[in-house]
Write an enzyme that holds these catalytic residues in place. Structure first.
Site, PDB file in Angstrom:
ATOM      1  N   GLU A  46      19.035 -46.038 -82.672  1.00 22.20           N
ATOM      2  CA  GLU A  46      19.999 -45.998 -81.670  1.00 22.20           C
ATOM      3  C   GLU A  46      20.840 -46.368 -81.996  1.00 22.20           C
ATOM      4  O   GLU A  46      22.294 -45.978 -81.600  1.00 22.20           O
ATOM      5  CB  GLU A  46      19.292 -46.980 -80.241  1.00 22.20           C
ATOM      6  CG  GLU A  46      18.334 -46.199 -79.885  1.00 22.20           C
ATOM      7  CD  GLU A  46      18.986 -45.223 -78.840  1.00 22.20           C
ATOM      8  OE1 GLU A  46      19.944 -45.368 -78.365  1.00 22.20           O
ATOM      9  OE2 GLU A  46      17.980 -44.398 -78.530  1.00 22.20           O
ATOM     10  N   ASN A  50      24.465 -44.624 -83.143  1.00 21.97           N
ATOM     11  CA  ASN A  50      25.864 -44.800 -82.359  1.00 21.97           C
ATOM     12  C   ASN A  50      26.521 -44.342 -83.491  1.00 21.97           C
ATOM     13  O   ASN A  50      28.534 -44.845 -83.210  1.00 21.97           O
ATOM     14  CB  ASN A  50      25.862 -46.238 -82.098  1.00 21.97           C
ATOM     15  CG  ASN A  50      25.221 -46.792 -80.444  1.00 21.97           C
ATOM     16  OD1 ASN A  50      24.623 -45.221 -79.477  1.00 21.97           O
ATOM     17  ND2 ASN A  50      25.065 -48.421 -79.941  1.00 21.97           N
ATOM     18  N   ARG A 104      25.213 -38.530 -72.531  1.00 22.46           N
ATOM     19  CA  ARG A 104      24.447 -39.531 -72.750  1.00 22.46           C
ATOM     20  C   ARG A 104      24.675 -40.364 -71.883  1.00 22.46           C
ATOM     21  O   ARG A 104      24.979 -40.451 -71.198  1.00 22.46           O
ATOM     22  CB  ARG A 104      25.944 -40.349 -74.396  1.00 22.46           C
ATOM     23  CG  ARG A 104      26.452 -39.606 -75.144  1.00 22.46           C
ATOM     24  CD  ARG A 104      25.075 -40.073 -76.105  1.00 22.46           C
ATOM     25  NE  ARG A 104      25.084 -38.698 -77.124  1.00 22.46           N
ATOM     26  CZ  ARG A 104      24.803 -37.974 -78.334  1.00 22.46           C
ATOM     27  NH1 ARG A 104      23.098 -38.602 -78.380  1.00 22.46           N
ATOM     28  NH2 ARG A 104      24.903 -36.884 -79.269  1.00 22.46           N
TER      29      ARG A 104
END
Length: 144
Positions: A46, A50, A104
């Site tokens: 994650e 990002n 997203r």
């Protein structure tokens, strides 16, 4: 500190798996359970995603992953020198996303926070973002 790792790589989507697997291999001496290992891999994925999607927004930049082991703790720092975050308090809220048109979910920071024992985000607009995470590796026997 008993061990240290530093990786730098381009913010390419294919490097997400590389970072996740490298950090997972690094923490093996801590004897993680499969669940703990999965938590670490998910949080790293994650954070790197990002950097790739939000920090550099389609351009290439450097993502840095640093890990250290202190006793039974794995410390992970993932940073970029990308666009930064205007409002960190807002960004860490569940379902917040700056790219709703890309479908997203806005759950990246929430997932990191949920799967790690300690979590913080530091950011400066135009200069980048740093995510600090800690996972405590306590054996199943010690938890019982």
């Amino acid at each position: 500190m008993t061990n240290y790792l530093k990786l730098e790589f381009l913010s390419l989507p294919e490097n997400q798996a590389f970072a996740r697997d490298a950090v997972a291999a690094f923490c093996i001496p801590l004897n993680p359970t499969l669940s703990q290992l999965s938590d670490v891999k998910t949080a790293v994925s994650e954070a790197v995603t990002n950097c790739t999607v939000h920090a550099y927004r389609g351009k290439q930049g450097i993502v840095t992953v640093e890990c250290s082991v202190n006793g039974d703790e794995l410390h992970i720092t993932i940073s970029d020198e990308g666009s930064g975050i205007a409002d960190v308090d807002k960004a860490v809220q569940p379902f917040f996303t700056t790219l709703p048109s890309d479908e997203r979910s806005g759950m990246g920071f929430t997932i990191m926070q949920t799967f790690m024992d300690e979590f913080s985000v530091h950011s400066c607009e135009g200069k980048g973002t740093r995510v600090d995470m800690v996972k405590h590796f306590v054996s199943e026997v010690e938890n019982a």
